[in-house]
Structure formats: C-alpha cells, structure tokens
Design a protein around this motif. Structure first.
Motif, mmCIF file in Angstrom:
data_model
loop_
_atom_site.group_PDB
_atom_site.id
_atom_site.type_symbol
_atom_site.label_atom_id
_atom_site.label_comp_id
_atom_site.label_asym_id
_atom_site.label_seq_id
_atom_site.Cartn_x
_atom_site.Cartn_y
_atom_site.Cartn_z
ATOM 1 N N ILE A 1 0.748 -1.183 0.003
ATOM 2 C CA ILE A 1 0.025 0.040 -0.002
ATOM 3 C C ILE A 1 0.966 1.245 -0.061
ATOM 4 O O ILE A 1 1.933 1.280 0.702
ATOM 5 C CB ILE A 1 -1.146 0.032 1.305
ATOM 6 N N LEU A 2 0.651 2.224 -0.779
ATOM 7 C CA LEU A 2 1.721 3.039 -1.189
ATOM 8 C C LEU A 2 1.082 4.506 -0.966
ATOM 9 O O LEU A 2 -0.150 5.014 -1.636
ATOM 10 C CB LEU A 2 1.943 3.210 -2.793
ATOM 11 N N GLU A 3 1.727 5.174 -0.061
ATOM 12 C CA GLU A 3 1.576 6.429 0.448
ATOM 13 C C GLU A 3 1.793 7.633 -0.489
ATOM 14 O O GLU A 3 2.614 7.728 -1.321
ATOM 15 C CB GLU A 3 2.138 6.805 1.748
ATOM 16 N N TYR A 4 1.115 8.773 -0.259
ATOM 17 C CA TYR A 4 1.295 10.132 -0.835
ATOM 18 C C TYR A 4 1.595 11.065 0.078
ATOM 19 O O TYR A 4 0.726 10.944 1.157
ATOM 20 C CB TYR A 4 0.336 10.333 -1.987
ATOM 21 N N LYS A 5 2.023 12.067 -0.106
ATOM 22 C CA LYS A 5 2.122 13.179 0.813
ATOM 23 C C LYS A 5 2.413 14.705 0.112
ATOM 24 O O LYS A 5 3.252 14.536 -0.826
ATOM 25 C CB LYS A 5 2.924 13.002 1.751
ATOM 26 N N PHE A 6 1.559 15.561 0.526
ATOM 27 C CA PHE A 6 1.682 17.019 -0.177
ATOM 28 C C PHE A 6 3.084 17.546 -0.011
ATOM 29 O O PHE A 6 3.763 17.831 -1.069
ATOM 30 C CB PHE A 6 0.713 17.645 0.445
ATOM 31 N N PHE A 7 3.509 17.727 1.218
ATOM 32 C CA PHE A 7 4.860 18.131 1.556
ATOM 33 C C PHE A 7 5.282 17.734 2.781
ATOM 34 O O PHE A 7 4.753 17.263 3.637
ATOM 35 C CB PHE A 7 5.020 19.605 1.411
ATOM 36 N N GLU A 8 6.812 17.821 3.032
ATOM 37 C CA GLU A 8 7.421 17.536 4.315
ATOM 38 C C GLU A 8 7.819 16.010 4.433
ATOM 39 O O GLU A 8 6.804 15.136 4.163
ATOM 40 C CB GLU A 8 6.917 18.037 5.548
ATOM 41 N N PRO A 9 9.048 15.637 4.151
ATOM 42 C CA PRO A 9 10.246 16.575 4.476
ATOM 43 C C PRO A 9 10.866 17.244 3.394
ATOM 44 O O PRO A 9 11.561 18.357 3.516
ATOM 45 C CB PRO A 9 11.330 15.445 4.955
ATOM 46 N N ALA A 10 10.142 17.078 2.180
ATOM 47 C CA ALA A 10 10.755 17.818 1.065
ATOM 48 C C ALA A 10 9.880 19.138 0.874
ATOM 49 O O ALA A 10 8.655 19.141 1.105
ATOM 50 C CB ALA A 10 10.691 17.072 -0.034
ATOM 51 N N PHE A 11 10.309 20.232 0.334
ATOM 52 C CA PHE A 11 9.493 21.370 0.657
ATOM 53 C C PHE A 11 9.523 22.188 -0.913
ATOM 54 O O PHE A 11 9.409 23.302 -0.847
ATOM 55 C CB PHE A 11 10.469 22.368 1.484
ATOM 56 N N TYR A 12 10.054 21.623 -1.826
ATOM 57 C CA TYR A 12 9.734 22.103 -3.123
ATOM 58 C C TYR A 12 8.944 21.138 -3.877
ATOM 59 O O TYR A 12 7.958 21.533 -4.228
ATOM 60 C CB TYR A 12 11.115 22.608 -4.060
ATOM 61 N N HIS A 13 9.327 19.805 -4.197
ATOM 62 C CA HIS A 13 8.559 18.966 -4.607
ATOM 63 C C HIS A 13 8.467 17.635 -3.829
ATOM 64 O O HIS A 13 9.646 17.304 -3.277
ATOM 65 C CB HIS A 13 8.728 18.665 -6.156
ATOM 66 N N GLU B 1 -1.562 -5.867 -9.477
ATOM 67 C CA GLU B 1 -2.858 -5.798 -8.823
ATOM 68 C C GLU B 1 -2.837 -5.612 -7.380
ATOM 69 O O GLU B 1 -3.641 -5.391 -6.689
ATOM 70 C CB GLU B 1 -3.550 -7.161 -8.917
ATOM 71 N N ARG B 2 -1.731 -6.298 -6.795
ATOM 72 C CA ARG B 2 -1.412 -6.081 -5.371
ATOM 73 C C ARG B 2 -0.840 -4.888 -4.830
ATOM 74 O O ARG B 2 -0.278 -4.892 -3.793
ATOM 75 C CB ARG B 2 -0.431 -7.393 -4.810
ATOM 76 N N ALA B 3 -1.000 -3.877 -5.387
ATOM 77 C CA ALA B 3 -0.546 -2.591 -5.156
ATOM 78 C C ALA B 3 -1.622 -1.652 -5.059
ATOM 79 O O ALA B 3 -2.524 -1.562 -5.951
ATOM 80 C CB ALA B 3 0.519 -1.948 -6.019
ATOM 81 N N ARG B 4 -1.832 -1.044 -3.624
ATOM 82 C CA ARG B 4 -3.035 -0.062 -3.645
ATOM 83 C C ARG B 4 -2.598 0.893 -2.995
ATOM 84 O O ARG B 4 -1.742 1.274 -2.304
ATOM 85 C CB ARG B 4 -4.163 -0.728 -3.113
ATOM 86 N N VAL B 5 -3.282 2.209 -3.186
ATOM 87 C CA VAL B 5 -3.189 3.468 -2.566
ATOM 88 C C VAL B 5 -3.331 3.474 -1.050
ATOM 89 O O VAL B 5 -4.473 2.883 -0.821
ATOM 90 C CB VAL B 5 -3.967 4.455 -3.320
ATOM 91 N N LEU B 6 -2.347 4.362 -0.461
ATOM 92 C CA LEU B 6 -2.660 4.584 0.914
ATOM 93 C C LEU B 6 -3.144 5.769 1.162
ATOM 94 O O LEU B 6 -2.133 6.946 0.646
ATOM 95 C CB LEU B 6 -1.467 4.176 2.028
ATOM 96 N N VAL B 7 -4.191 6.157 1.902
ATOM 97 C CA VAL B 7 -4.604 7.507 2.141
ATOM 98 C C VAL B 7 -4.170 7.885 3.574
ATOM 99 O O VAL B 7 -4.906 7.457 4.576
ATOM 100 C CB VAL B 7 -6.094 7.986 1.909
ATOM 101 N N ASP B 8 -3.177 8.877 3.717
ATOM 102 C CA ASP B 8 -2.945 9.594 5.053
ATOM 103 C C ASP B 8 -4.046 10.857 5.180
ATOM 104 O O ASP B 8 -3.632 11.629 4.383
ATOM 105 C CB ASP B 8 -1.546 9.814 5.323
#
Lengths: 391, 391, 391, 391
Positions: free
Chosen positions: C177-189, C207-214
């Motif tokens: 399960i693969l997370e995404y994050k808007f920013f931090e610790p990176a501050f430009y992209h 098939e066995r990869a899904r999105v993780l929502v934080d």
C-alpha cells in the motif's frame, strides 16, 4: 432554575438576523440560477424573513442592503416589516457595484469617487435613523488585482479618512461594524484583508466601531475562534456574517462544512458573555449575529432555516460544555482530558433540547419539516411569477 | 546555427492561442465592469485577436466558446478570421450556463439533462469540422455544494459515459483536452478536481484525450511544474489554460503573480520537447498553449499582450538554462549549484533576445508600446458603442 | 436482525490497527517532549497496543516500522505479540532516516543509494513472511527542496523501477500500500505528492498495489472523501493512515479537528462495502485502517484511545445514514434535503450505540475512563524509567 | 551623483544579518542530515559568518540564539567576533526547547514555568548589554494542539504580562522585535499567530517594541508586502526573518521560491525609507534584516551566500523602479501600465549593478564562485571533524 432550564432560557433569547439578500437569486461569476418562488422585491424578502422568524422564533430582524433594498419611504418599509412580525436590522452600504468603483471606492485615487462612496455610506447612516436601526454593516471590497496597481499606504490613508467621515455621520446610538476579507473581488491585495486591518481601523475611528467577522473571509487553516476570542477580550467584536465554507468565500449555509468550527466559535462567545469583566461580557452580549449566505443552487428558505438551526445547535452545544471541569483539566495540564470535555458537548445530540426551546417559543419543533408541510413554498412558486430579485 | 540563433529560431515558432472570451467584459459575481472599446460580437473578438497576432507574430489562432460565439455559418466565420490574418483554434463547449445544469451537466441525476449536455458537446465537435480545427477543449464544471448532495461514484460513471459519447463524435484527427479545477463554481466537491481525475478519464477514453492544465486550478502550494512533468512523461499533457493567480482561480494575466512558476513550467516543457524519446517529444510539441484570463478591471488588449509576452519571456529563459551543466550539478548532488543554474537563466534579462525574435517575425520590438501608439484603442473606443460582449 | 443489531454487529467487527510508533516520544523539529511511562522498546510498544485492544476490542493488530522495531527474531516477536493478545500487522520500511538518503532513496541519482533503498524494502518484505503479515506499508518521502535540484521525470522512472523490484519481493498473498504526501520533509516537490502519483504507480506495479490515504497529507481544502470514493470505485484504495490536522501533516489524534470529515470519509467506505459490485465491495472490505498519529505533548495511550473511539464514532454515524432516503432526495434534486439526511446521522449521539458494541465485545463501556481507573498509566510511570523510544 | 551611482551607493550600505543557527545542522522532525565542514561551536559559527561578510561586504553582524550559543563570557565572545571582522547582532531567547515548556512558556497555566520563561528572556536582555547589541528578537512559539486545551484569553493575558516584564528589562537603547507564526510547533492555535496579534502586543508594550516579519510564517496566499506596508506606515515594523517557502515554514534560502515576492516586499521598504514623513522613513531605516533559514540538505555557507545575494537582488530591482512613472500610471488608473513599471524593474538583470556594488565594497564580484575557489569548504571539511552543532 436547573442548568437545563437555564440553557433553554438562554437559547430562547438567541437572536439571529437573516439577510434580505439571502432570499434572492445569487450565484457565481459563471451563472446565477433562479429557483421557483424566489422573492422579487424587498417586501417579498421581508415576507420570507418573517416566515423564517415565525418558524424559528429567533430571527426577529432582517438586514437590508442598499441599493438592493432601496425604497422611497424607509419609515413605511419599517412599518411593513413590523406588520409582518419582524424589524429591520443592520444596513449594508454597497461599495462594489457602481461603475465608478472599478479601481476602488473609499481608496480610489480619484477624490470624486471617494466622495461618492462616502456620500453613499452617509445615505445609509441616514437610513438607520429612518428605520430605527443601530448597526451599519460595512464591507469595503476595495483592493487591487496586480502588483504595482496601487499604493498600499496611500490607499490605507484614504480608507481611514473615508471611514471617519462615515463614522461621524452615524446616529448617536449607532455603531459601525467593519468587515474584512481575504480576497475576492480583488485578487492581488484587499485593503481590509484581515482582522488586524479591521481592528486598527476601528481603533482609529472610536468606541462605536467594532470588527465584523465573516466566517468565510479567512485564509485556509486560520483559527477563527482564536481571532474571535482576541477581539472579544478587547471588546471589539461587533458582529458576524454567518455561513460556512470549504475553499474561498463559498457562502454555504451555516454548519454545512465543519460544524465543529461553528461550535468552537460559539464556545468563545458563551465564555465571553459569562465573563466576570462586565466590559467583556457586555460587548459580547451586544454582538450582531447576521446570516450571510448565498443559496446558489438550492431553495432559499430551507437553506436559511438550516443556517438558523445550525447556529442554535452550535450555541446549545457550547452551553453544554462543563466549563468548571474544563478549567480543572486545563489547570492539571491534561490535554486529552480538556479536549474530551469539549468533545463530549459536541457529541451530544441537542435536538431534544432545541425542541424544548421551540416549545417555549411557540414555534414548530422541526422548522424545516413544518415549512415543507406548510405549503408556503408551493404558494410562493405559484404567486411569484416573473424575475426574482438578485444582487 | 549558434545557440542564440537556435533560441531565436525556436522562439519565432512559438504558438500561443488567444481566447475570444479574453476580449470581452468579465468580472466577479459581485460586478462586471465594462471598459471602453471592448468587443461586442464574435467578429470584433476575432479582430482583436488578429491585432494581437499582428503585434506579436506568435498568436495565429483564436479559441472560440460555444454558445458565446455561436453563429449560423461557421465556415464563413472561419473565412472571416482568415481574412483578418488568424485561424480559429480550439472550441470550448459550455456545460455551466444553461438553466438545466443547476445540479450538473454530464453528471446530472436526470438522464435528460445528461443527454442535453452530450448533444451540446457533439454540436461543438461538429463545429471543429466546419472551422477546420482539431482541438475540443472541455471544461466540465460539475460538482456539488453540500455533503450528501450527490453520489461521487455514480456521478463519475455518468461523467465517463458522457465523455465517451462526446469523444466518439470527434473528427478523426481531433483531440479532446480535458480540464480539471480545484473548486468554483462548485464549493463542496468538483467532479474533475485534479489532474488525477482528468488523467484517469483520458486514459479511459483513448489516445486522443489528453489533460489540460489551467494554471489557476490548483490548491495553494501545489507544485504545478511537477504535474506538468508527470503528464509529459506519459504523453498525456494536451494543453494549457494560461493565466496567473494568487488565491483561487483569479484569472490574472500570465506572469503577474510569481513569474518564476511560469518559467519553471516552461523548463519542463522545453525539456520534454527535446527528449530523446520521440513519444514524449512529439506529444510535447503538439501541446496547445491557450491564454485563459479575465481582464476584469483593465483594458483587454493590453492585458492580452502582457500574457503573450510573459509566455515568450518564460520560454526564452527556459531555453537559456544550461541543461548539461544542470545535469552535471544534479549528478554531483550539488543542490545549491543546480538551483543556481536554473536561477541564472531566470535572472537573465531576455528583452533583447525577444526583440531579435520580433525582428525576425517582422513585428514591433515592443508590442504594448506599439499598441498604445497605434490609435487602435482610441479607434475602438470611438467605434464600439453599445454593450460589450460578455460571458 | 434489526437494523440496530445489524449496526452493532458490524461495528463489533471493525478492525483498527494501532501503530507501534504511536506509543513513543515524538515531536517537531523544534523539540521532542518525553511523557512519563512511555514505551522504551518494541515489546513495551506491543504491550501498549495490547492494552488498547483489551480496552476497545477493535484494535487486534499493531503496525511495525523498521528499523525502529528491528529485532533479531521476528517469529519470536510475533509470538510475543500473540501472547499479549495482538498480532503484528503492517510493516513500514524507512526510506528517510539513513544518511544515504539526504538526496533521495529510490529516486536518488546515485544507483548505490537506490540499491540500498530497494534492499531495505526487500528486507521488510521478508519480515512480512516471518511475522505472518500481508501488508507492506510504503511511504517514499523523497522529494527536492529547490527548483532545479532534481529531474522530475528521471526520478519518477527510478521510483517506478525501485518499487517494482520491491513489489516483486512481496510474499504471494501480500500487498503493497503506497502512500502519498503533499509536502514535508521535502519542501519544493515530493515525488509521490498526491493520489494521482500514487495511483499511477500502483497501476504500473500490479494488482497487489493499492493507494494508502493519510488524512493529513493533502493540500488545504482538498476533498478527501471524493478521493476516497474515486479510489474505492477502482478497487485501488488499500489503506489509511488515520489522524487529523488543521494545517500541514499535524498528526493529531483522529477526530480532533473537523470530525465531520472523518464521518464523510466513513460514509464513502460504508457505501462501497455495501456495493452490489463485488469487486468494489471486496476491495473496500480489505482496506487497512491504521492509526498514524503523534502524541507530541499528551499521554500516548489516552491519545490512541481517542483515535480508536473517533473511528468507531465516524463509522457508527455513517451506518446510521438512511441511504435509501438519501438516494430519494438526490433523485429529486433536493439539495437541502439530501444534506439533511447526512447531517441527521452526524448529529446523532452514538455513544449509547457504541456502549452496546463494547458490551458485545466484552470491553469497558468507556475505554478512556477505564484506562484512567486501571492504574496502568501509574504502573508504566513507575516501571518505565530511562529514555523512552522515539523515531 | 547619477541615479546609478546613487543606487550603487545605497546598495553598498545594505546590512543583512546572518544567523548563527544558519551555519549548523538542521532538518525536519524526520531527520537531521549532517553535511561535512559544518560548524561545531559558536566560534566556528562566527567564523562562518565572518567569511560570509568577507565575501559579500554586507553582512557585518551575526545573530545569536541562547542557549545554543551560550558562553561564560559574552564580552570575550564579542571580542572574538570583532577579531574575525563581524559584530554580534540580535539575541534570540529560546522558549520552546526546555522540558518545562511542553504546555507553553509565557502562556503556561503554571506560574513557575511562566517565571522561568521570563527569567530566561531577562537573561538574554542582559546579554544584549554584554555584547553591545540593541535588538532582542523574540519568538514565542506557544500554542495548543487540541480544541479546549487552553483558554485563548487567559493565555493572551499571561503573554502580555510576561512580555511586559521582559520588555522592562531591556537596556535603554534596545528594542524588542516580536515575531508571529501561523502554525508549528503548535497545531491547533498559536498565541501570536499573525501580525495583528504581534502588533497589538507591541502597542501594549511601548515604543521600543516592533513587529518582526518572518517570510515563512503566513497562511498560503497572504499578501506579505501589504502587511509590510501597513506596519511601515505605523512605524511598527522592526525586523525580518528572511527565507523563502512554498508550503509551511520551509526555511529555504531567500529567493528560492517566488523571488517576485521578495522584490515586492523590498519595494515597500525602499518606498518607506524615502518617505517624506520622517517618522515613517526613520523607522524603515532602522529595520533589522536577519536571515533565518535552514540548510537542511545543502552546504550551509553556499546557502547563506545565496540568501544574501537574493536580498541584494531584490533591493537592487526595487531601487530601479521608476517611482514617478509608477505614480503617474496609478493616478491615470492605468492598471496594466502601473504593473508594467514594476515588472520592468523586476525583469532587469541586476548582476552587473551588483558587481559594481561589490567592487565598491572590495569584495569578489561573484561571492559564491569565490567561495568555491577559495578552498574554505575543503579546509572546513578537513578541520571540523566530530559532531556539528545543531539546534
């Protein structure tokens, strides 16, 4: 009086002002959708406000906006309102719709335009007298769209000068409540952009100038209840424009988005009303609670009923907070525990409590349900043919 | 060819489409201000676009919006444009201004409304054929204002179905470019809210559907150049709506706010155009660059000239970046150094370079100065009496 | 079974995973405050998780983070957990704390670093087998701090390559399960900045990869429930990192800020679990609900109990929504009415309902109260001398 | 003196303070990466500051932070600095890193903690005397993480009381500059959250209290130059913490993100310095320009040089703005034209101008290039073995 009775009593005395322009067709720059049965003129707007009051018992006044509600004889309009069971409340001048205001009203580089703006505000101050109202609700929408377009500091001085002229024209008992807004219709800077701008202007004007907080006029993330508390502590919170929002100045009905925020704001207000310091408490008790929403796609009266109910809900929950226990937890440094006290009140279902309030007020237990059953919408749909009023 | 000549050559071949609705009166929900000399009909809009092209040499096409630019005979309109020296570019359907769309167009619960929306898009697809254009520029403004109002998932399926019907009606060589927008006119959710929504829809449609990036349609802080790069790498970036913003969808002219962002976007585009992978490079070279701004308080043609110039500036600076040196610094992990390479290009004054480009194109070195000296504004002020066109 | 029984039944089967690093000292870049009684090693973290499960009955698993929870013998650790009454849940690799990752892990320009990162993820995949878990919870924190620092497109390719190698090392039944994050610790992209980045990577993997929502990883204003619905509809929502926030990735306990949002997310989840389409429903039922919070100033176990309770509250209210009535109102285009249906459920006090659920589960009616009365905190304060564990 | 000479002269007198904690290892809550050659103690920090001054000629002072830079003998430290060619500038107390401050420093419910905080600030006021500095730079990081945790109004009173005690301890010529911050380390509310909070506190304290603006401490979208102008007009802008940001308090080097914003801020400052009103002009000329950045992944000295250069660039461009022409365009209501005047200056390449300034100051034309060629980094890498200093 038991605690519960005390709360019922206090909620029975809530006063929420609905606004005439909440009963008309509004929308976005892309489109204004009309809905059937919408008011066509100021009397029909007052009729709708009166109906909302009959259904809720806590909305005895209606705010007017000039020139949208301009009439020849304001005294007569006031009598009309009274005949319907409501009074005219605050008066809002319009400093954003005249062609002259393209580059600003009170801040315009052109002295002629500034004079025109001041004259219009003074006209509204005069209307206060005629309708027997004591609140001038000022939104100065001025700002610029491009870097360099205007001199921030010169504009601020014009603004202060213009507001002072307007302030001096107020009836003796009347007050100016001064709004701020983050952005829109200006997209680079807004002259009164935040509470700091508004507060410093009010302080320059005098005792009868207080800040108006529009819930939708903040940058995302801003802690509004903290601003509210700060202004309350200085006796400088004069009024609210009530609505809810997710993005910009969305003007949705109250409580639609993040009702916890409305509740946390109410908690500060209740706390100030009960303050031992009479200066703080007195100022808090004289705050104007004005709905300011735009029912862009939905029926106007149901949307207004939802806002009034949401304000009752927020205050009911705020009154349920065990403030002694809260202070104990704070004193102990019990972070989770203090939050729990607040959260317990928020989780409480206050609909039974509001039913008691409505019983006391002699209004239906379920205002929206009563409205739907009343045939009032159908009657309006049938009678109000032709173009609805707008902005 | 020297490097400088190569850059001049490349900038001479830039193609920026101006949009017919950039030459009309637009504003906010609070007020639309008219400015003198503003176009009154589609022909005058085309005249203005043609003038912008004569002054800049890089704006040979003009986008139309239906029904704002609806005419009986599109072939004739295309000839009219050609006579003025421009061609008709992309066609935008309107899915947000019909009374039927109050609760959505392609996503509406009511199948009749969905059909109407599809029919309108198909009408626009037919216009593509008549005017000889190959780009259908789609903005589906649908969304909801309140939690619970709509079923996100059902709406998404309606949307996909409707877009597919529209897609199938495209002329063979034509492409659909699909916009996304964070918020407005919907204030709770927007069905196509971000590039992820748009991309997944395009992938469901087929090869000739690509994403359109409107610079003003993102949440604050979003790194747009990163999105641009991601779409470029998949060959799925189809077009831009160009403008600048500080808050929401402010629609200011390009480069007014944070021109560094425009430059950083251009840097990704130039890099993709030069990619060794022909799939990436070819897709990048076929991107539509369409201005999409609203001159709400300022004169329309000067504002448009500023946007065109700002796009030239951004690409000129992007072309000046020493990409070999940049890659060396990146390979060395030299963070400050890599940024320095990019910053050096940004700090360069490219006005002399653009003067050479304009000389090559046979247009004035200073398009805005030339416009002011030309008497064109005064002529318009005199001739164009009556109500300007609007949305 | 009555509706109420059905709801109780369903809530009794809720499964919320607590995370080992929620029981340790965490803070901001400015300061990490220790609180008394905080866990000092992985076994004490498991003890705390087990206690939370004993008190709530719905938290039977605990997530581990490697290397924070690295041990020599994972099978033995799994047995230890089981002895305490919990199982080991998801495993999170750490791609942000090794000195080598200063300029990225899977996206690093240096192939040696990329290899190290892949090897670490594969180590974690192996741990899955040893502890009998089936969820690899991936957060790739990579990004850049300055324009020009990295090549977006090259980084993306490295990322996809690295993730593929890791994916191929997964045990057969296990999922990434693969997370995404808007920013931090990176501050430009940030390379995986939003759900679009994460989804397209998952689709590339299999098939066995899904999105993780934080919940805390979005730009302000983003409609998270809409993203959740979109991913649910594609069967690509794999997990949550649960917390709440007002500004950035604040990592407060669930429901502290805007509990309406948690409820609206739960509403989408419940709706998908009940979907007629078994692909949608099955995927929804297999979602991992993992708490991911940082008790920075408050006691850890109370904070965790609040999060678990808040998730129960959100789902209880979501289950109370009258979905037939909701659909009727939607079909009628009754905007206020549809919102009212949702709001009615939100206004309901579900504490009595949760008491029934807890009774069914054989746990205290008030988990936090029971915790306070249990002496468990005092015992920990006394026994756990020395330095608490941290990140 | 020609205009150009005047500008060179003025830029030669720029004074930018670098901060001791900009030369140490800093990072995020996730990780602090060390870079080779980083200063290990206060003397090495001063060495680095002195080097930056030797390379730029405009950074003659270095800010200290207590206790990070605590020494036994401050007079001796001041002499050490002077021997290296710099002076000690502002002193910053630390109210966020002692265990006692978990629930606040000056705002703590516990009077003992409040006393400790006041005592620490008074210690710093005493250091001012010893090092011969006149600026106490105050950041009160206090706030709460959860609704209900604290009483906004009681905290505000504690804050005002504590600041007053500290203010009264200032040396006679010294000034307190008071920072505000939107969020972090507190995530629900921050006591001094915006310029309005800071200004009203300064006004309560007295003439020698002014607001400090940290560029990174605002909500997204906030127009900082407008705040700057407002404070300038009141003579209440006392200092800057200079950096740049895209998201939160990113603390990137100046000009990295949106250099136009830095320029527009500089434009307000230059305009106030030249104001006919001596109160405004004098206050503007006495503003402290302090760098406050964190080189989290990059080498410290190059990052600092970039910030200093970026500030020179911003002021150079601001000085190039034709302010007479700007006022003419404003008076004419020429929106595009006024913006053009400002934009023309921004588009100018000021590197040749800065080369002249550096020639006048007797420093290298390219400070960063000179640094790289100097072997100073390599010497540091070799000499500075062991653990770098941090926060």
């Amino acid at each position: 009086m038991t605690d519960a009775e005390h709360i019922v009593d206090r909620l029975s005395r809530q006063h929420i002002e609905t606004q005439s322009w909440g009963y008309v067709s509004t929308g976005t720059r892309f489109k204004v959708y009309d809905t059937p049965g919408t008011a066509r003129d100021v009397r029909e707007k007052i009729d709708d406000a009166a109906l909302v009051h009959r259904l809720t018992g806590v909305a005895p006044t209606v705010a007017l906006h000039i020139p949208w509600d301009r009439v020849d004889d304001y005294a007569e309009l006031a009598r009309y309102a009274q005949d319907q069971g409501v009074r005219i409340g605050s008066i809002s001048p319009n400093l954003f719709q005249d062609d002259a205001y393209r580059l600003g009203s009170l801040t315009n580089e052109d002295a002629t335009v500034r004079k025109q703006a001041v004259a219009h505000v003074r006209e509204c101050a005069a209307i206060l007298r005629e309708v027997g109202s004591d609140r001038l609700s000022m939104w100065v929408a001025d700002g610029t769209n491009y870097p360099g377009q205007g001199s921030f500091r010169r504009r601020r001085r014009h603004l202060e000068d213009g507001l002072r002229e307007a302030y001096e024209a107020l009836p003796e008992q009347a007050e100016m409540i001064l709004e701020y807004k983050f952005f829109e219709p200006a997209f680079y800077h807004t002259d009164i952009a935040d509470w700091g701008q508004s507060l410093t202007l009010c302080e320059a004007l005098g005792e009868r100038a207080r800040v108006l907080v529009d819930i939708g006029h903040h940058a995302l993330g801003v802690n509004i209840e903290h601003i509210v508390a700060t202004l309350l502590d200085r006796g400088r919170l004069g009024g609210f424009d009530l609505n809810s929002k997710k993005y910009g100045d969305d003007d949705l009905f109250v409580g639609a988005i993040n009702p916890q925020e409305t509740f946390l704001i109410a908690l500060e207000l209740v706390s100030a009303e009960d303050d031992a310091d009479e200066a703080v408490a007195g100022a808090a008790r004289s705050i104007l609670y004005k709905i300011d929403q735009c029912a862009m796609i939905e029926d106007k009266i149901p949307a207004m009923l939802r806002s009034v109910t949401a304000m009752q809900t927020a205050f009911a929950k705020a009154l349920l907070v065990d403030r002694d226990e809260l202070d104990r937890r704070r004193a102990e440094g019990d972070v989770v525990g203090a939050n729990e006290v607040v959260n317990d009140a928020f989780e409480t279902d206050v609909r039974p409590l509001l039913a008691r309030v409505r019983d006391r007020l002699g209004v239906p237990a379920d205002p929206l349900g009563a409205y739907r059953a009343s045939g009032e919408q159908e009657r309006r749909n049938a009678e109000r043919v032709g173009t609805p009023a707008g902005w």
